[in-house]
Design a protein around this motif. Structure first.
Motif, PDB file in Angstrom:
ATOM      1  N   THR A 570      55.641   0.868  11.756  1.00  0.00           N
ATOM      2  CA  THR A 570      55.263   0.915  10.340  1.00  0.00           C
ATOM      3  C   THR A 570      54.479   2.183  10.026  1.00  0.00           C
ATOM      4  O   THR A 570      54.664   2.787   8.967  1.00  0.00           O
ATOM      5  CB  THR A 570      54.450  -0.331   9.946  1.00  0.00           C
ATOM      6  N   ALA A 571      53.601   2.606  10.954  1.00  0.00           N
ATOM      7  CA  ALA A 571      52.841   3.844  10.730  1.00  0.00           C
ATOM      8  C   ALA A 571      53.770   5.055  10.745  1.00  0.00           C
ATOM      9  O   ALA A 571      53.531   6.036  10.022  1.00  0.00           O
ATOM     10  CB  ALA A 571      51.758   3.998  11.797  1.00  0.00           C
ATOM     11  N   TYR A 572      54.812   5.003  11.547  1.00  0.00           N
ATOM     12  CA  TYR A 572      55.807   6.080  11.592  1.00  0.00           C
ATOM     13  C   TYR A 572      56.491   6.212  10.228  1.00  0.00           C
ATOM     14  O   TYR A 572      56.685   7.317   9.716  1.00  0.00           O
ATOM     15  CB  TYR A 572      56.839   5.777  12.678  1.00  0.00           C
ATOM     16  N   PHE A 573      56.835   5.073   9.631  1.00  0.00           N
ATOM     17  CA  PHE A 573      57.460   5.087   8.303  1.00  0.00           C
ATOM     18  C   PHE A 573      56.495   5.645   7.259  1.00  0.00           C
ATOM     19  O   PHE A 573      56.894   6.415   6.376  1.00  0.00           O
ATOM     20  CB  PHE A 573      57.905   3.674   7.915  1.00  0.00           C
ATOM     21  N   VAL A 574      55.224   5.256   7.349  1.00  0.00           N
ATOM     22  CA  VAL A 574      54.217   5.778   6.422  1.00  0.00           C
ATOM     23  C   VAL A 574      54.125   7.299   6.529  1.00  0.00           C
ATOM     24  O   VAL A 574      54.072   8.013   5.518  1.00  0.00           O
ATOM     25  CB  VAL A 574      52.838   5.143   6.699  1.00  0.00           C
ATOM     26  N   GLU A 575      54.112   7.815   7.766  1.00  0.00           N
ATOM     27  CA  GLU A 575      54.034   9.262   7.989  1.00  0.00           C
ATOM     28  C   GLU A 575      55.271   9.958   7.411  1.00  0.00           C
ATOM     29  O   GLU A 575      55.168  11.032   6.808  1.00  0.00           O
ATOM     30  CB  GLU A 575      53.913   9.538   9.485  1.00  0.00           C
ATOM     31  N   MET A 576      56.421   9.357   7.590  1.00  0.00           N
ATOM     32  CA  MET A 576      57.654   9.907   7.019  1.00  0.00           C
ATOM     33  C   MET A 576      57.561   9.960   5.503  1.00  0.00           C
ATOM     34  O   MET A 576      57.944  10.951   4.871  1.00  0.00           O
ATOM     35  CB  MET A 576      58.852   9.037   7.426  1.00  0.00           C
ATOM     36  N   PHE A 577      57.037   8.908   4.913  1.00  0.00           N
ATOM     37  CA  PHE A 577      56.951   8.808   3.451  1.00  0.00           C
ATOM     38  C   PHE A 577      55.948   9.806   2.884  1.00  0.00           C
ATOM     39  O   PHE A 577      56.252  10.553   1.951  1.00  0.00           O
ATOM     40  CB  PHE A 577      56.559   7.381   3.069  1.00  0.00           C
ATOM     41  N   ASN A 590      60.263  14.899  17.495  1.00  0.00           N
ATOM     42  CA  ASN A 590      59.437  15.269  18.649  1.00  0.00           C
ATOM     43  C   ASN A 590      58.004  14.760  18.492  1.00  0.00           C
ATOM     44  O   ASN A 590      57.082  15.330  19.051  1.00  0.00           O
ATOM     45  CB  ASN A 590      59.447  16.790  18.841  1.00  0.00           C
ATOM     46  N   TRP A 591      57.829  13.681  17.726  1.00  0.00           N
ATOM     47  CA  TRP A 591      56.498  13.126  17.496  1.00  0.00           C
ATOM     48  C   TRP A 591      56.581  11.606  17.347  1.00  0.00           C
ATOM     49  O   TRP A 591      57.660  11.051  17.135  1.00  0.00           O
ATOM     50  CB  TRP A 591      55.868  13.725  16.229  1.00  0.00           C
ATOM     51  N   THR A 592      55.431  10.962  17.462  1.00  0.00           N
ATOM     52  CA  THR A 592      55.349   9.537  17.161  1.00  0.00           C
ATOM     53  C   THR A 592      53.903   9.197  16.812  1.00  0.00           C
ATOM     54  O   THR A 592      53.033  10.070  16.801  1.00  0.00           O
ATOM     55  CB  THR A 592      55.853   8.670  18.323  1.00  0.00           C
ATOM     56  N   MET A 593      53.638   7.918  16.507  1.00  0.00           N
ATOM     57  CA  MET A 593      52.291   7.437  16.235  1.00  0.00           C
ATOM     58  C   MET A 593      51.820   6.662  17.467  1.00  0.00           C
ATOM     59  O   MET A 593      52.506   5.748  17.934  1.00  0.00           O
ATOM     60  CB  MET A 593      52.278   6.534  15.001  1.00  0.00           C
ATOM     61  N   LEU A 594      50.645   7.018  17.990  1.00  0.00           N
ATOM     62  CA  LEU A 594      50.238   6.514  19.294  1.00  0.00           C
ATOM     63  C   LEU A 594      48.779   6.104  19.298  1.00  0.00           C
ATOM     64  O   LEU A 594      47.939   6.724  18.641  1.00  0.00           O
ATOM     65  CB  LEU A 594      50.454   7.614  20.330  1.00  0.00           C
ATOM     66  N   ASN A 595      48.468   5.029  20.026  1.00  0.00           N
ATOM     67  CA  ASN A 595      47.090   4.693  20.387  1.00  0.00           C
ATOM     68  C   ASN A 595      47.009   4.598  21.907  1.00  0.00           C
ATOM     69  O   ASN A 595      48.002   4.813  22.608  1.00  0.00           O
ATOM     70  CB  ASN A 595      46.629   3.402  19.692  1.00  0.00           C
ATOM     71  N   SER A 596      45.836   4.257  22.415  1.00  0.00           N
ATOM     72  CA  SER A 596      45.672   4.264  23.873  1.00  0.00           C
ATOM     73  C   SER A 596      46.559   3.226  24.546  1.00  0.00           C
ATOM     74  O   SER A 596      47.089   3.461  25.633  1.00  0.00           O
ATOM     75  CB  SER A 596      44.211   4.029  24.241  1.00  0.00           C
ATOM     76  N   ARG A 597      46.751   2.067  23.893  1.00  0.00           N
ATOM     77  CA  ARG A 597      47.561   1.007  24.513  1.00  0.00           C
ATOM     78  C   ARG A 597      49.013   1.439  24.633  1.00  0.00           C
ATOM     79  O   ARG A 597      49.663   1.227  25.660  1.00  0.00           O
ATOM     80  CB  ARG A 597      47.448  -0.281  23.688  1.00  0.00           C
TER      81      ARG A 597
END
Length: 820
Positions: A570-577, A590-597
Motif C-alpha cells: 500500500t505504501a508503494y502505491f502511495v509513493e507511485m501516486f 529499482n526501489w521499494t518501501m522497507l522497514n527493518s522487519r
C-alpha cells in the motif's frame, strides 16, 4: 424499496419501548411511500422499454463473417465441444441484448489478442482477421444506444460498511465501529472489490442492523449528557518498568466509547543484536488487530514519549511487542517473561535463561537476543471534542423546539446532507409527523427529534448511492450524483460542503469546475482512504495471511511481518501516486518501501530510519515492483507451499484484468511426493498433471505468469532450490523460465518483469478497467471498452503516469455516464 418483514403484532408486550419502535418504523415506511410510487413508475416505463426493444433485433451477421466463423471457430465451439466453456455456433446476433454483446466482445478480444484461432489450427489471413474483428465491433457499437435504453430510470448502489463508517463520521463526526459484534456483516467480494452494486443486496436483517446503527450514531452525536474529558494514566508498580519480549503484551487501557483519543506512552525500544527493531502496537483484544503502532530504537536510559492521536473504537487495548514467538500458528503467543523489572536494573544484566533454559533475553555480550520494549507508563486522554467534529453537528437540532418552521428547516438541511441531494418539502413531512406522534406518546421533544434523525439515516437515500431519475431516462448522472461519484471514489464518503456548493451552482459538469474540485480533493487528507482502500481491493490483499504459514516450515513468519507485507504494497502505491510515476513501475523498478522487519526477511540492509521508507535496491536484490513483494507472493500460497497456478491466475486477474476460467470439476490435486520417490518440483508435477488438450490450452496461458516466480517460496523469500517435503535425494533446483502466449521467452523473474513492463499500454488498459470498476461500482462491459481505451490513449505521451490515469478517468465522459 426496503421492508421490515417482521410482524409487529407478534411482540409479546406493548411496553413504551416497543410502542416507540413500532411507531418509529411505521413513520419510516410512510416516509418511503413516495419512493414506492416512483418505483412503480420506474417498473412501468422499464417494461415499455423492454417490450419495444425486444422486438428490435439487429440484422444477422453477413455471409462473409459466417463463413469465417464456420472455417475457424465452430469446430471447437459447437453443441458437442465448447473449449473454454464457450459455444459460438448458436450465439444470438441480437446486439441490443447486453449479454449477447458481451460475448461477441469476447470473440473480438480473442481475435485481436492473437489467441484465436489457436496456433495449431489453420490460420486466416491478416485481412480476414481484421475484417471479422471490425465487422463484429461495428455491430456491437450499433447496438449500444438500444442497450442503454434498457437501464432502469433510477439505480441504487448500497454503501459498503467501510463507506458507511466514513460517511457517518463526515456527516456527524461520530466514530461508529462497523466491526463490533452484531454491527454489520462483512460485504461480499468480487475479485477483491467490496463495492460492486450488483452484489451489495439489502436483506431484512440489514435493515434491523441499520436501525440499531442509526440509533447508536444519533445517541453518540447528541448524548443526553456530554461525555466528560478524562485523562487516565497506568503505570507498573513504583520503581518498575514493564518488560515485553517478542509477542508479549501488557493490558494497558479500556475505552468505554468509540471516539477521538490522544494516547501517550513512555517507552524504550531496544533493537536485537541482528538489527531488528521492536514494533510497539496498540492491539485491540476484541478485533484482534492493531489500530496504531510504531517501530522504536532508543536506549533504555533515555526513554521517549510517543503519541498516537486519532479515531479508536471502544474496547480493551494492549501494548504489544508485535510479533509471534517460537512456533505458534495463527498469532498465538507464548509468554516468557511479561513481568516488571527494576528501573535501575540494566537489561544487559539479565543474562542466561529465565523461566526456561531455552529463553534468553540478552546474549553473553549483553545484547538483546530479540527486540525488547520497556514501558514506563501509558496515558489516555479523551474522548476529545474536536472542533471540526462539533461543526458537523451544528444546526442539526433546532434551538427553538416550539418553532415549526425552524424544525422543518433543520430537518431538511440534515436530510439534504445525509441523502446527498436536494430534498422536497413533502419528503420531510413524514418525519415532522413522527416527531408530533412521539411527543403525543409522552416522549420529550429531544427524544422525538432524535428518532426523526435516526429515521433519516435508515432511508434508502442514505444507505445507497442513487443514480438516475425516477421521472425520466437520463444517460448521465446529474451534478449531485456526480459529486457523490467523485467523493466516494476519492474519499469513500459523502461530499463536503464545497463539493455540494459546486454541484448546486451547476459547475461540476463543466471541465473547469470538475478539475478544480478534483485538484482540491486529491490534496485533502481524506485522500488516504482511496490510497489505502483501492490497492487493497485491486490487488486482493485481504488474502494475505488467509492461510497461515505452517510454523514448522516457516518459523520466522509472524504477525508483524504479515502486517509489514501489506504495508509495503500500500505504501508503494502511495509513493507511485504522490510522485505520479509511470505505471510500468508497478511491475518493475529499482526501489521499494522497507522497514527493518522486511529488510531482514528479504536479506537487505536495514534502513537507517525506524519506519517504512523508500529505499534504492541493490542491482541483484531480486526485488522491485509489486510482483516480487512478499504480500503478492504469499497471498497465492496455501500455508505450506507456493502455488504457481494460483499465482498465474492472480496475475491474469489483477494485472491483466482477465479472469481465467475455473478448473473443470473433479480435477485431482497435486499430491505430496511419496517417501520412496525422487524429490521433484511442483512445476514438474504440474507438467505431468496437464494431460488433456483442454488442460494444456488453458495452463499454457496461466502457468507462465506464475512459474516466473518459482524462485520465491510461500512467504516470498528468495531461493535457488525448492524445499520438497518427502521424497529421496537432494532438493531440486527451481526453474523460473517460460514462454508467454505471444511467444516471448524469459529466463527468470527479472526478465519476465521487463517483458511485462515493456507493454505499458496493455498494463494501462487493464489498470483503467480495474480503476473504473472501483470508481463506478460495477463490472466493466463491452460498452465501456472504447471509453477506457480512449482515456488510456490520451496518456500515452506522458508514459501512462498513475495520477494522470486517475485524473483521466474522472474527467472522461465515462465517469459522467450512467452504468452500462
Amino acid at each position: 424499496m426496503y421492508y421490515d418483514c417482521r410482524r409487529y403484532g407478534t411482540f409479546q408486550t406493548d411496553g413504551s419501548t416497543m410502542i416507540r419502535i413500532r411507531r418509529k418504523k411505521f413513520f419510516w415506511v410512510i416516509a418511503q411511500l413516495q419512493t414506492l410510487i416512483q418505483l412503480v413508475r420506474v417498473i412501468a416505463v422499464a417494461l415499455i422499454c423492454v417490450s419495444a426493444n425486444t422486438a428490435t433485433a439487429l440484422e444477422p451477421m453477413d455471409n462473409t463473417i459466417r463463413v469465417f466463423l464456420n472455417d475457424h471457430c465452430f469446430r471447437c465451439h459447437n453443441s458437442k465441444i465448447q473449449k473454454g466453456k464457450f459455444r459460438l455456433d448458436n450465439l444470438s446476433t441480437d446486439f441490443s441484448t447486453p449479454q449477447v454483446a458481451q460475448k461477441w466482445g469476447e470473440v473480438v478480444f480473442r481475435i485481436n489478442a492473437g489467441e484465436m484461432p489457436p496456433p495449431k489450427e489453420p490460420q486466416p489471413t491478416a485481412v480476414e482477421l481484421g475484417t471479422t474483428a471490425e465487422t463484429i465491433t461495428k455491430k456491437i457499437r450499433e447496438g449500444a444506444a438500444i442497450r442503454m435504453t434498457k437501464h432502469g430510470l433510477l439505480e441504487h448502489y448500497r454503501l459498503s460498511r467501510q463507506e458507511y463508517a466514513h460517511t457517518i463520521y463526515d456527516l456527524l463526526g461520530v466514530v461508529f465501529d462497523i466491526e463490533a459484534p452484531g454491527a454489520f456483516n462483512e460485504d461480499p467480494l468480487w475479485h477483491g472489490f467490496d463495492r460492486i452494486g450488483a452484489l451489495l443486496a439489502t436483506a431484512p436483517s440489514h435493515i434491523d442492523r441499520y436501525f440499531k446503527a442509526a440509533d447508536a450514531v444519533v445517541n453518540l452525536a447528541f448524548p443526553d449528557h456530554e461525555l466528560p474529558l478524562k485523562t487516565v494514566r497506568k503505570s507498573p508498580n513504583k520503581g518498575k518498568r514493564q518488560l515485553l519480549q517478542l509477542g508479549e503484551n501488557w493490558g494497558a487501557f479500556d475505552l468505554a466509547t468509540s471516539g477521538h483519543y490522544r494516547i501517550r506512552i513512555r517507552v524504550s525500544g531496544l533493537p536485537a543484536f541482528s538489527g531488528r527493531l521492536p514494533r510497539l502496537s496498540l492491539w485491540h483484544s476484541q478485533h484482534k488487530k492493531s489500530f496504531a503502532g510504531m517501530e522504536l530504537s532508543t536506549s533504555e536510559d533515555k526513554p521517549e514519549t510517543i503519541e498516537f492521536e486519532g479515531l479508536f473504537p471502544a474496547g480493551h487495548y494492549q501494548i504489544r511487542n508485535h510479533a509471534r514467538t517460537q512456533k505458534h500458528p495463527n498469532g498465538a503467543y507464548k509468554i516468557f517473561r511479561n513481568e516488571e523489572v527494576d528501573v535501575a536494573q540494566l537489561v544487559s544484566s539479565l543474562k542466561g535463561g529465565f523461566l526456561s533454559s531455552k529463553t534468553k533475553i540478552v546474549d553473553e555480550e549483553g545484547r538483546p537476543v530479540v527486540p525488547l520494549l520497556l514501558v514506563d507508563w501509558v496515558e489516555v486522554e479523551g474522548p476529545l471534542a474536536i472542533e471540526d467534529n462539533r461543526s458537523k453537528r451544528k444546526g442539526v437540532i433546532p434551538e427553538n423546539k416550539d418553532d415549526p418552521k425552524q424544525i422543518h428547516v433543520c430537518l431538511k438541511h440534515f436530510a439534504q446532507r445525509a441523502w446527498r441531494r436536494p430534498v422536497l418539502n413533502s419528503e420531510i413531512e413524514p418525519f415532522i409527523e413522527l416527531i408530533i406522534a412521539e411527543q403525543k406518546a409522552g416522549e420529550t421533544f429531544r427524544s422525538a427529534y432524535k428518532s426523526a434523525l435516526s429515521s433519516i439515516l435508515v432511508a434508502r437515500s442514505f444507505i445507497n448511492i442513487e443514480e438516475g431519475s425516477p421521472d425520466e431516462q437520463h444517460q448521465q448522472v446529474n451534478d449531485f450524483q456526480l459529486a457523490s461519484r467523485l467523493s466516494f471514489l476519492l474519499w469513500s464518503s459523502m461530499p463536503d460542503e464545497k463539493l455540494f456548493a459546486t454541484a448546486r451552482n451547476g459547475r461540476l459538469h463543466t471541465a473547469e469546475g470538475l478539475i478544480s474540485e478534483l485538484d482540491r480533493m486529491i490534496n485533502d487528507p481524506k485522500i488516504h482512504r482511496f490510497l489505502d482502500s483501492f490497492p487493497r481491493q485491486w490487488l486482493q490483499l485481504h488474502r494475505v495471511g488467509m492461510f497461515q504459514p505452517d510454523p514448522n516450515l516457516y518459523p520466522e513468519y509472524d504477525p508483524w511481518l504479515e502486517e509489514s507485507m501489506v504495508m509495503e504494497t500500500t505504501a508503494y502505491f502511495v509513493e507511485m501516486f504522490k510522485n505520479n510515476l509511470p505505471l510500468r513501475e508497478i511491475i518493475d523498478s529499482n526501489w521499494t518501501m522497507l522497514n527493518s522487519r522486511l529488510a531482514i526477511h528479504y536479506g537487505l540492509s536495514i534502513p537507517s530510519q525506524a519506519k517504512l521508507v523508500r529505499v534504492q535496491l541493490p542491482p541483484k536484490s531480486q526485488r522491485g515492483g509489486i510482483l516480487t513483494q512478499a504480500s503478492i507472493l504469499s497471498l497465492t500460497s496455501d500455508g505450506t507451499r507456493h502455488r504457481p497456478v494460483h499465482r498465474g491466475a492472480w496475475f491474469s486477474e489483477a494485472i491483466f484484468a482477465r479472469s481465467p476460467l475455473p478448473p473443470p470439476p473433479n480435477v485431482a490435486p497435486l499430491e505430496p511426493v511419496e517417501k520412496d520417490q525422487p524429490k521433484t518440483t511442483i512445476r514438474a508435477q504440474l507438467e505431468a498433471h496437464a494431460t488433456t488438450s483442454t488442460c494444456v490450452s488453458c495452463h499454457a496461458k496461466i502457468d507462465p505468469l506464475g512459474l516466473a516466480f518459482e524462485n520465491y517460496d510461500a512467504i516470498g523469500q528468495w531461493r535457488e532450490k525448492e524445499n520438497v517435503e518427502g521424497g529421496v535425494g537432494e532438493d531440486p533446483i527451481v526453474n523460473a523460465s517460460g514462454t508467454l502466449s505471444d511467444g516471448k521467452t524469459f529466463a527468470g523473474p527479472s526478465e519476465f518483469k521487463k517483458l511485462i513492463a515493456e507493454d505499458d499500454r496493455r498494463l494501462a488498459q487493464a489498470f483503467m478497467e480495474q480503476l473504473a470498476t472501483y470508481a463506478l461500482r460495477r463490472i466493466m462491459t463491452v460498452d465501456d471498452i472504447e471509453h477506457l481505451h480512449s482515456i488510456v490513449a490520451a496518456q500515452k505521451a506522458n508514459g501512462y503516469r498513475l495520477q494522470n490515469l486517475i485524473r483521466g478517468l474522472v474527467m472522461s465522459e465515462l465517469f459522467k455516464r450512467r452504468g452500462s
